[in-house]
Design a protein around this motif. Sequence first.
Motif, PDB file in Angstrom:
ATOM      1  N   GLN A 172       0.835  -1.203   0.000  1.00 17.29           N
ATOM      2  CA  GLN A 172       0.000   0.000   0.000  1.00 17.29           C
ATOM      3  C   GLN A 172       0.869   1.252   0.000  1.00 17.29           C
ATOM      4  O   GLN A 172       0.573   2.216  -0.698  1.00 17.29           O
ATOM      5  CB  GLN A 172      -0.946  -0.018   1.213  1.00 17.29           C
ATOM      6  N   THR A 173       1.967   1.235   0.777  1.00 16.39           N
ATOM      7  CA  THR A 173       2.912   2.364   0.774  1.00 16.39           C
ATOM      8  C   THR A 173       3.385   2.634  -0.648  1.00 16.39           C
ATOM      9  O   THR A 173       3.378   3.769  -1.132  1.00 16.39           O
ATOM     10  CB  THR A 173       4.142   2.048   1.661  1.00 16.39           C
ATOM     11  N   HIS A 174       3.779   1.557  -1.316  1.00 17.40           N
ATOM     12  CA  HIS A 174       4.288   1.669  -2.679  1.00 17.40           C
ATOM     13  C   HIS A 174       3.225   2.294  -3.599  1.00 17.40           C
ATOM     14  O   HIS A 174       3.503   3.217  -4.356  1.00 17.40           O
ATOM     15  CB  HIS A 174       4.669   0.269  -3.160  1.00 17.40           C
ATOM     16  N   ALA A 175       1.983   1.808  -3.487  1.00 13.41           N
ATOM     17  CA  ALA A 175       0.894   2.324  -4.337  1.00 13.41           C
ATOM     18  C   ALA A 175       0.602   3.793  -4.021  1.00 13.41           C
ATOM     19  O   ALA A 175       0.367   4.599  -4.925  1.00 13.41           O
ATOM     20  CB  ALA A 175      -0.356   1.467  -4.159  1.00 13.41           C
ATOM     21  N   ILE A 176       0.632   4.152  -2.738  1.00 18.29           N
ATOM     22  CA  ILE A 176       0.338   5.531  -2.328  1.00 18.29           C
ATOM     23  C   ILE A 176       1.371   6.499  -2.894  1.00 18.29           C
ATOM     24  O   ILE A 176       1.031   7.533  -3.469  1.00 18.29           O
ATOM     25  CB  ILE A 176       0.300   5.631  -0.778  1.00 18.29           C
ATOM     26  N   VAL A 177       2.646   6.133  -2.787  1.00 17.51           N
ATOM     27  CA  VAL A 177       3.702   7.030  -3.260  1.00 17.51           C
ATOM     28  C   VAL A 177       3.713   7.052  -4.786  1.00 17.51           C
ATOM     29  O   VAL A 177       3.816   8.096  -5.420  1.00 17.51           O
ATOM     30  CB  VAL A 177       5.067   6.607  -2.676  1.00 17.51           C
ATOM     31  N   ARG A 178       3.523   5.881  -5.390  1.00 11.07           N
ATOM     32  CA  ARG A 178       3.554   5.781  -6.844  1.00 11.07           C
ATOM     33  C   ARG A 178       2.438   6.599  -7.497  1.00 11.07           C
ATOM     34  O   ARG A 178       2.658   7.314  -8.465  1.00 11.07           O
ATOM     35  CB  ARG A 178       3.425   4.316  -7.239  1.00 11.07           C
ATOM     36  N   HIS A 179       1.220   6.470  -6.955  1.00 13.74           N
ATOM     37  CA  HIS A 179       0.084   7.179  -7.547  1.00 13.74           C
ATOM     38  C   HIS A 179      -0.096   8.573  -6.946  1.00 13.74           C
ATOM     39  O   HIS A 179      -1.037   9.271  -7.302  1.00 13.74           O
ATOM     40  CB  HIS A 179      -1.207   6.368  -7.364  1.00 13.74           C
ATOM     41  N   PRO A 194      22.170  -0.286  -0.496  1.00 13.19           N
ATOM     42  CA  PRO A 194      21.286  -0.005   0.640  1.00 13.19           C
ATOM     43  C   PRO A 194      22.001  -0.161   1.971  1.00 13.19           C
ATOM     44  O   PRO A 194      22.790  -1.084   2.157  1.00 13.19           O
ATOM     45  CB  PRO A 194      20.182  -1.059   0.489  1.00 13.19           C
ATOM     46  N   LEU A 195      21.747   0.762   2.881  1.00  9.35           N
ATOM     47  CA  LEU A 195      22.277   0.615   4.245  1.00  9.35           C
ATOM     48  C   LEU A 195      21.251  -0.042   5.153  1.00  9.35           C
ATOM     49  O   LEU A 195      21.578  -0.549   6.214  1.00  9.35           O
ATOM     50  CB  LEU A 195      22.636   1.990   4.825  1.00  9.35           C
ATOM     51  N   GLY A 196      19.992   0.045   4.762  1.00 11.38           N
ATOM     52  CA  GLY A 196      18.955  -0.528   5.612  1.00 11.38           C
ATOM     53  C   GLY A 196      17.883  -1.183   4.778  1.00 11.38           C
ATOM     54  O   GLY A 196      17.770  -0.948   3.575  1.00 11.38           O
ATOM     55  N   ALA A 197      17.075  -2.007   5.446  1.00 12.92           N
ATOM     56  CA  ALA A 197      16.129  -2.827   4.713  1.00 12.92           C
ATOM     57  C   ALA A 197      15.021  -2.032   4.054  1.00 12.92           C
ATOM     58  O   ALA A 197      14.483  -2.439   3.031  1.00 12.92           O
ATOM     59  CB  ALA A 197      15.528  -3.868   5.645  1.00 12.92           C
ATOM     60  N   THR A 198      14.643  -0.867   4.605  1.00 14.79           N
ATOM     61  CA  THR A 198      13.556  -0.118   3.976  1.00 14.79           C
ATOM     62  C   THR A 198      13.990   0.508   2.657  1.00 14.79           C
ATOM     63  O   THR A 198      13.173   1.043   1.923  1.00 14.79           O
ATOM     64  CB  THR A 198      13.013   0.998   4.898  1.00 14.79           C
ATOM     65  N   MET A 199      15.288   0.434   2.341  1.00 13.39           N
ATOM     66  CA  MET A 199      15.746   0.876   1.033  1.00 13.39           C
ATOM     67  C   MET A 199      15.838  -0.296   0.065  1.00 13.39           C
ATOM     68  O   MET A 199      15.760  -0.137  -1.139  1.00 13.39           O
ATOM     69  CB  MET A 199      17.110   1.568   1.156  1.00 13.39           C
ATOM     70  N   VAL A 200      15.966  -1.481   0.585  1.00 14.08           N
ATOM     71  CA  VAL A 200      16.329  -2.585  -0.293  1.00 14.08           C
ATOM     72  C   VAL A 200      15.122  -3.259  -0.911  1.00 14.08           C
ATOM     73  O   VAL A 200      15.146  -3.677  -2.059  1.00 14.08           O
ATOM     74  CB  VAL A 200      17.201  -3.588   0.478  1.00 14.08           C
ATOM     75  N   SER A 201      14.048  -3.343  -0.180  1.00 18.77           N
ATOM     76  CA  SER A 201      12.866  -3.961  -0.755  1.00 18.77           C
ATOM     77  C   SER A 201      12.088  -2.888  -1.490  1.00 18.77           C
ATOM     78  O   SER A 201      11.989  -1.754  -1.032  1.00 18.77           O
ATOM     79  CB  SER A 201      11.996  -4.542   0.355  1.00 18.77           C
ATOM     80  N   SER A 202      11.520  -3.254  -2.633  1.00 20.08           N
ATOM     81  CA  SER A 202      10.775  -2.253  -3.409  1.00 20.08           C
ATOM     82  C   SER A 202       9.560  -1.767  -2.628  1.00 20.08           C
ATOM     83  O   SER A 202       8.975  -0.750  -2.944  1.00 20.08           O
ATOM     84  CB  SER A 202      10.345  -2.846  -4.741  1.00 20.08           C
ATOM     85  N   GLU A 203       9.154  -2.494  -1.593  1.00 17.07           N
ATOM     86  CA  GLU A 203       8.022  -2.071  -0.779  1.00 17.07           C
ATOM     87  C   GLU A 203       8.436  -1.296   0.467  1.00 17.07           C
ATOM     88  O   GLU A 203       7.596  -0.862   1.243  1.00 17.07           O
ATOM     89  CB  GLU A 203       7.185  -3.282  -0.369  1.00 17.07           C
ATOM     90  N   GLY A 204       9.727  -1.149   0.673  1.00 23.91           N
ATOM     91  CA  GLY A 204      10.169  -0.363   1.811  1.00 23.91           C
ATOM     92  C   GLY A 204       9.904   1.114   1.544  1.00 23.91           C
ATOM     93  O   GLY A 204       9.962   1.579   0.404  1.00 23.91           O
ATOM     94  N   ALA A 205       9.617   1.859   2.607  1.00 22.43           N
ATOM     95  CA  ALA A 205       9.285   3.272   2.434  1.00 22.43           C
ATOM     96  C   ALA A 205      10.448   4.037   1.796  1.00 22.43           C
ATOM     97  O   ALA A 205      10.241   4.884   0.927  1.00 22.43           O
ATOM     98  CB  ALA A 205       8.907   3.880   3.780  1.00 22.43           C
ATOM     99  N   CYS A 206      11.687   3.751   2.192  1.00 20.89           N
ATOM    100  CA  CYS A 206      12.827   4.497   1.632  1.00 20.89           C
ATOM    101  C   CYS A 206      12.950   4.250   0.131  1.00 20.89           C
ATOM    102  O   CYS A 206      13.190   5.175  -0.644  1.00 20.89           O
ATOM    103  CB  CYS A 206      14.121   4.116   2.353  1.00 20.89           C
ATOM    104  N   ALA A 207      12.766   2.994  -0.293  1.00 23.18           N
ATOM    105  CA  ALA A 207      12.870   2.690  -1.719  1.00 23.18           C
ATOM    106  C   ALA A 207      11.736   3.345  -2.498  1.00 23.18           C
ATOM    107  O   ALA A 207      11.945   3.853  -3.605  1.00 23.18           O
ATOM    108  CB  ALA A 207      12.864   1.177  -1.939  1.00 23.18           C
ATOM    109  N   ALA A 208      10.541   3.358  -1.929  1.00 21.42           N
ATOM    110  CA  ALA A 208       9.406   3.981  -2.625  1.00 21.42           C
ATOM    111  C   ALA A 208       9.656   5.475  -2.804  1.00 21.42           C
ATOM    112  O   ALA A 208       9.430   6.035  -3.879  1.00 21.42           O
ATOM    113  CB  ALA A 208       8.111   3.732  -1.848  1.00 21.42           C
ATOM    114  N   TYR A 209      10.152   6.138  -1.757  1.00 17.10           N
ATOM    115  CA  TYR A 209      10.447   7.573  -1.870  1.00 17.10           C
ATOM    116  C   TYR A 209      11.617   7.812  -2.824  1.00 17.10           C
ATOM    117  O   TYR A 209      11.624   8.769  -3.574  1.00 17.10           O
ATOM    118  CB  TYR A 209      10.761   8.178  -0.491  1.00 17.10           C
ATOM    119  N   TYR A 210      12.613   6.912  -2.794  1.00 24.13           N
ATOM    120  CA  TYR A 210      13.756   7.091  -3.686  1.00 24.13           C
ATOM    121  C   TYR A 210      13.306   6.982  -5.143  1.00 24.13           C
ATOM    122  O   TYR A 210      13.710   7.767  -5.995  1.00 24.13           O
ATOM    123  CB  TYR A 210      14.830   6.039  -3.400  1.00 24.13           C
TER     124      TYR A 210
END
Lengths: 79, 369
Positions: B37-44, B340-356
Amino acid sequence: MCLAVPGELLSIEGDDPLTREGRIAFAGIVKRANLAYVPEARVGDYVLVHAGFAISVIDEEKARATLALLAEIEFGDEA
Amino acid sequence: MKHVDEYRDAAAARACAEAIAAIVTRPWSIMEICGGQTHAIVRHGIDRMLPEGITLLHGPGCPVCVTPPGMIDAAIAMAERPEVIFCSFGDMLRVPGDNGSLFSARGRGADVRMVYSPLDALAIARENPEREVVFFAIGFETTAPATAMAVLQAAREGLGNFSLLVSHVLVPPAMDALLADPACDVHGFLAAGHVCTITGYRDYLPIAARHHIPIVVTGFEPLDLLQGLYLCIRQLEEGRAEVENQYDRLVRPEGNPAARAAVDRVFTVQAQDWRGMGPITQSGLGLSPEYARFDALGRFSEIAVGRERPGLCISGEVLRGARKPGDCPAFGKACTPEHPLGATMVSSEGACAAYYRYRRSPAQTGKAA
Ligand code: SF4
């Protein structure tokens, strides 16, 4: 990770409760999925597929009601 | 109906956002639990369609992100044994532990294979009777039935060379833990629709009542998310704190009885460590005594799971919704999806990756409210 995609159940194979399988069409591609968890699924149903398993059958009536409610929000806003 | 496009209509989405704006009188913070859902929210750009004062907080709902580093190190230690074929979902391969990732282990010659379903790992075990096949069983309630079925089939076939490194997590105890934190600033939840297809939503009733917080079971398409937000905000404005089901085309109150029965048979509920959040009681699954012989940690008993070490990464706070990716000094600099330094960057569903991916420029990364 919890990505799950709806597709149309095209056919059902086997009757073993652990290994029953279906062919499922997703926007052009057809994949197989285990049907052990949707014993109620029938050919023509839309099922939600996750990690190789159908995990739920879409209730068409409820889907229509959800869309109708959304349309109501839309029109309610203009009224 | 194809059950996808109908929920992506731009005009309907705008109308829904306007309907939300029409009922809002105060600021509210709403947390979506699931990384999808995070991914969808940021994407759309759904967060940007909302009126001023409505803040979306991104929850701990990415099983890849919350898998503790010690588990990943144990996975690598297993994968590096010559007799082992180590099978994992693709998202997990790049997640760093303290000793690199499964991907880097593969680069050093470990036999690490990416699978789409636990049943694929089972097939590999059947085809390679002389090897030990280990499946990295991660995921929420959505995925646990798939793992359970692999175990049930392996048990029926008497497969002796198949085992699981289990790190399954459960959502409601994590929500409870978040709400118990006095710093928690969440007014309402969008519960993860796909988790609830399995579990139903009765477990959420006591949480809503105890913390007086609305919980709306919500789907993953833009209109699902906007409607879920509308229902949640309407409850907040009216002072209600109920469990509502936006996703009733797929979620029944009792969930999926066949899937729940399989999970109850194969697993028992136990305490679980969450990356960045520490141990949470009753928030994970372990193999039940009847199926304990499939536990890879039992089979490779010299491999232990270490504790998490503190580091630079603030993903623990990101996972709790306390801070946003833009608050992290490493975001987009020292820490990117490639490094990635942390897991929220590494998974495409992590908040850091979605924002990146969707909000690269610093002005767009968002600060915590
Ligand atoms: S940007 Fe990287 S280092 Fe910072 S919180 Fe996110 S994952 Fe951790």
